[in-house]
Write an enzyme that holds these catalytic residues in place. Structure first.
Site, short mmCIF file in Angstrom:
data_model
loop_
_atom_site.label_atom_id
_atom_site.label_comp_id
_atom_site.label_asym_id
_atom_site.label_seq_id
_atom_site.Cartn_x
_atom_site.Cartn_y
_atom_site.Cartn_z
N ALA A 84 2.01 8.70 38.26
CA ALA A 84 2.79 7.88 39.19
C ALA A 84 3.08 6.49 38.62
CB ALA A 84 2.04 7.78 40.52
N PHE A 114 8.30 8.61 43.32
CA PHE A 114 7.79 7.29 42.95
C PHE A 114 8.85 6.49 42.20
CE2 PHE A 114 3.70 9.48 43.58
CZ PHE A 114 3.11 8.57 44.43
N GLY A 115 9.52 7.12 41.23
CA GLY A 115 10.54 6.40 40.46
C GLY A 115 11.70 5.97 41.34
N ASP A 141 8.57 11.25 35.35
CA ASP A 141 8.15 12.52 34.75
C ASP A 141 9.22 13.14 33.85
OD1 ASP A 141 5.77 12.35 36.02
OD2 ASP A 141 6.03 14.10 37.33
N VAL A 190 21.34 17.02 43.34
CA VAL A 190 22.31 16.67 42.31
C VAL A 190 22.47 17.86 41.37
CG1 VAL A 190 22.80 15.15 40.35
CG2 VAL A 190 21.87 14.21 42.47
N GLU A 232 -9.22 19.27 42.06
CA GLU A 232 -9.27 18.82 43.45
C GLU A 232 -9.09 19.99 44.41
OE1 GLU A 232 -7.88 14.20 42.94
OE2 GLU A 232 -6.30 15.67 43.08
N SER A 256 13.81 10.55 45.32
CA SER A 256 13.14 9.66 46.27
C SER A 256 11.63 9.70 46.06
CB SER A 256 13.48 10.05 47.71
OG SER A 256 13.03 11.38 47.96
C1 FAD Z 1 -0.23 17.87 42.98
C2 FAD Z 1 -0.01 16.63 42.16
C3 FAD Z 1 -1.02 15.68 42.06
C4 FAD Z 1 -0.82 14.53 41.32
N1 FAD Z 1 -1.82 13.60 41.26
C5 FAD Z 1 -1.61 12.43 40.61
C6 FAD Z 1 -2.59 11.41 40.62
O1 FAD Z 1 -3.67 11.58 41.18
N2 FAD Z 1 -2.30 10.24 39.99
C7 FAD Z 1 -1.10 10.04 39.37
O2 FAD Z 1 -0.86 8.94 38.85
N3 FAD Z 1 -0.16 10.99 39.33
C8 FAD Z 1 -0.37 12.18 39.94
N4 FAD Z 1 0.58 13.15 39.92
C9 FAD Z 1 1.81 12.91 39.15
C10 FAD Z 1 2.78 12.03 39.90
O3 FAD Z 1 2.93 12.47 41.22
C11 FAD Z 1 4.10 12.04 39.16
O4 FAD Z 1 3.89 11.56 37.86
C12 FAD Z 1 5.14 11.18 39.86
O5 FAD Z 1 5.42 11.71 41.13
C13 FAD Z 1 6.42 11.11 39.03
O6 FAD Z 1 7.37 10.37 39.72
P1 FAD Z 1 8.91 10.70 39.55
O7 FAD Z 1 9.65 9.72 40.37
O8 FAD Z 1 9.25 10.83 38.12
O9 FAD Z 1 9.08 12.16 40.16
P2 FAD Z 1 8.76 12.67 41.62
O10 FAD Z 1 7.82 11.79 42.32
O11 FAD Z 1 8.43 14.10 41.45
O12 FAD Z 1 10.16 12.54 42.35
C14 FAD Z 1 11.27 13.32 42.02
C15 FAD Z 1 12.29 13.17 43.11
O13 FAD Z 1 13.52 13.71 42.68
C16 FAD Z 1 14.02 14.60 43.67
N5 FAD Z 1 14.85 15.56 42.96
C17 FAD Z 1 14.48 16.44 42.02
N6 FAD Z 1 15.56 17.10 41.54
C18 FAD Z 1 16.62 16.60 42.21
C19 FAD Z 1 18.00 16.87 42.16
N7 FAD Z 1 18.54 17.76 41.35
N8 FAD Z 1 18.81 16.20 43.03
C20 FAD Z 1 18.30 15.27 43.88
N9 FAD Z 1 17.01 14.97 43.94
C21 FAD Z 1 16.17 15.63 43.10
C22 FAD Z 1 12.78 15.16 44.32
O14 FAD Z 1 13.08 15.68 45.61
C23 FAD Z 1 11.94 13.89 44.39
O15 FAD Z 1 12.34 13.09 45.47
C24 FAD Z 1 0.40 14.32 40.66
C25 FAD Z 1 1.41 15.28 40.75
C26 FAD Z 1 1.20 16.42 41.49
C27 FAD Z 1 2.30 17.45 41.59
#
Ligand code: FAD
Length: 491
Positions: free
Chosen positions: A331, A21-22, A320, A86, A182, A19
């Site tokens: 993001a 960004f993706g 990610d 999962v 930060e 849940s």
């Molecule tokens: C502290 C911090 C600061 C950041 N600052 C920036 C920024 O300034 N600008 C920028 O562009 N990016 C930033 N990023 C990076 C950005 O947040 C990530 O690239 C982005 O969140 C990736 O999106 P995602 O959907 O791949 O993963 P995430 O947003 O991490 O979402 C993963 C989701 O999967 C769920 N999940 C994980 N494993 C399981 C499982 N086994 N079963 C069910 N659910 C699961 C998690 O609970 C979560 O809901 C930052 C990251 C961090 C940690």
């Protein structure tokens, strides 16, 4: 054994894992598609990770950056949300098995979008985590908030007892990427501005904030000019920047860094923050083993140019978790990848030709150093200082989910940036120690609840007993009133 959950209807069923960004943007993009969507995530919220450091340093509340996914999607009729981690994706059976507190379910899918993100990486030294929490979740941010404010409290007590408190007033942030920069900037502002009048036995302005990185530059992805500017801005703020210093050991009382020359140095510090590196979700490895897709050292899976898994056009991986064309872990990669996957699924169902490979549009990146100071890199344009900070403010406000969160975030930013206060300094002992206590249980929180089915077996008898007890109580109450025995001394 996991129960199998029926598909919501006969329509094409898209399961989305995550849940973040993706996951959220993929689900929203499917709003008008002729599909049912089931989003499975291990938290009930959508987390805006870029502002976690503000929760850790008392500027924002956790609710402002982590609204409930269920509420965000409440008006999207074709979407349902399931809480669960999962544990297994079965590519052949086309099912996803998830679990909460030892209770498992298996959800079948027609299309799958995997967006499980990344977790903190300690580069093979997971034992460091106990003493230097990372910055990936609300739990991390609240634990760090407790540790940061707690260190000042312990220093005040130590000073009153006549003890040396230098290690309590030394904060070390490991990792000079955007998160570390930060975080270090905000801890310095806390010590120098916010807390300066709040203590009696210690001078918080004397606190040391050290930013450590094995690399030779701050903020490498921003290029050398912005890196140097940021380092200077941090130093002006009082942050000690220690580069070329690799962390080789971390314990409760401090850490050890090793320089290229071989020299080592121990830094005594109670409060350490780990902001140095990520490891993709272990689901990547699982998908790699089943599909033959390569998985790199950071656990990221090599996907096809259209974000599908080799041999599995019905499975997309975004954000990610992926390794493709050196895309960064930011993001926008997750958001744009999610939209691409959702559009592709919708298009296929409508019989449209494929949209082809995923094309990433780089909207730039930015990081704040302190209030009124930031750096931004957009295309060939490099901005520093106040202009970049205003840009940072506008972009983050735009992307925070939910109108009410935007309003309250602005109010809290006024308090912190124009004033010197922090609205969210509340921290509890449990926030600091609960994770460590839970990790000592064999099955974590599952050890604290009854096993699945336990209550079903005893429920009927328990209900009967409870009914009899309630009836007897009611009879007694009524009899006491009717027979005028209330307030009469029974002798
Ligand atoms: C502290 C911090 C600061 C950041 N600052 C920036 C920024 O300034 N600008 C920028 O562009 N990016 C930033 N990023 C990076 C950005 O947040 C990530 O690239 C982005 O969140 C990736 O999106 P995602 O959907 O791949 O993963 P995430 O947003 O991490 O979402 C993963 C989701 O999967 C769920 N999940 C994980 N494993 C399981 C499982 N086994 N079963 C069910 N659910 C699961 C998690 O609970 C979560 O809901 C930052 C990251 C961090 C940690």
């Amino acid at each position: 054994m996991a129960d199998v959950v029926a598909k919501p209807s006969d329509r094409h069923h898209v399961v989305v894992i995550g849940s973040g960004f993706g996951g959220l943007f993929a689900t929203k993009q499917l709003k008008n598609a002729d599909v049912d969507v089931t989003m499975i995530a291990k938290t009930t919220h959508h987390l805006f990770q870029p502002l976690l450091y503000q929760v850790a340093t008392g500027i924002l509340s956790e609710g402002e950056i982590a609204p409930p996914t269920r509420e965000i999607l409440s008006s999207q009729k074709n979407a349902r949300v399931l809480l669960g981690e999962v544990t297994t994706v079965d590519l052949e059976a086309r099912t996803v098995t998830s679990e909460v507190l030892g209770r498992g379910i298996t959800t079948p899918y027609d299309s799958l979008i995997v967006a499980a993100g990344a977790r903190q990486s300690y580069f093979g030294n997971d034992q460091f985590a106990e003493f230097a929490p990372g910055m990936k979740s609300i739990d991390d941010a609240l634990e760090l908030r407790g540790r940061i404010f707690g260190a000042f409290e312990m220093a005040e007590l130590g000073a009153l007892r006549g003890e040396d408190v230098d290690h309590l007033l030394t904060f070390v942030v490991v990792g000079a990427g955007p998160t570390g920069v930060e975080m270090a900037g905000q801890i310095a502002e806390l010590a120098k501005r916010t807390l300066k009048k709040d203590f009696r036995a210690i001078n918080t302005k004397r606190a040391r904030v050290i930013l450590v990185d094995a690399a030779n530059q701050v903020l490498p992805p921003f290029g050398s000019r912005l890196g140097h500017w940021s380092q200077k801005a941090l130093e002006d703020l009082g942050v000690e920047v220690m580069l070329g210093a690799m962390v080789t050991d971390v314990d409760e009382r401090g850490l050890v860094v090793k320089f290229k020359s071989g020299r080592t140095e121990r830094i005594d510090s109670l409060c350490k923050v780990w902001a140095a590196g990520v490891q993709a979700s272990p689901l990547g490895k699982q998908l790699g083993e089943q599909s033959g897709a390569p998985v790199d050292r950071a656990g990221r899976i090599g996907v096809n140019p259209d974000l599908t898994l080799p041999g599995h056009p019905e499975v997309f991986v975004v954000g990610d978790m992926i390794s493709l064309n050196n895309l960064p872990g930011v993001a926008q990669v997750a958001i744009q990848g999610a939209k691409h996957a959702a559009k592709e699924i919708d298009g296929r169902l409508k019989g449209k030709p494929s949209g082809g490979p995923f094309k990433y549009f780089d909207k730039g990146s930015m990081a704040t150093i302190s209030r009124f100071r930031a750096v931004a890199s957009v295309g060939k344009v490099r901005l520093t200082g106040f202009v970049a900070w205003v840009m940072w403010l506008a972009v983050h406000l735009f992307y925070i989910t939910g109108f009410k969160n935007r309003v309250t975030a602005v109010m809290h930013w006024f308090v912190s940036f124009l004033g010197r206060g922090r609205s969210e300094r509340t921290a509890t002992e449990q926030q600091i120690f609960a994770r460590s206590a839970l990790s000592r249980l064999d099955r974590g929180a599952a050890d604290l609840v009854s096993p699945p089915g336990y209550y079903d077996s005893i429920a009927e008898q328990a209900e009967q007993d409870q009914r009899e007890r309630l009836e007897q109580n009611a009879e007694q109450e009524s009899r006491l009133t009717d027979s005028g025995q209330r307030g009469v001394s029974v002798g």
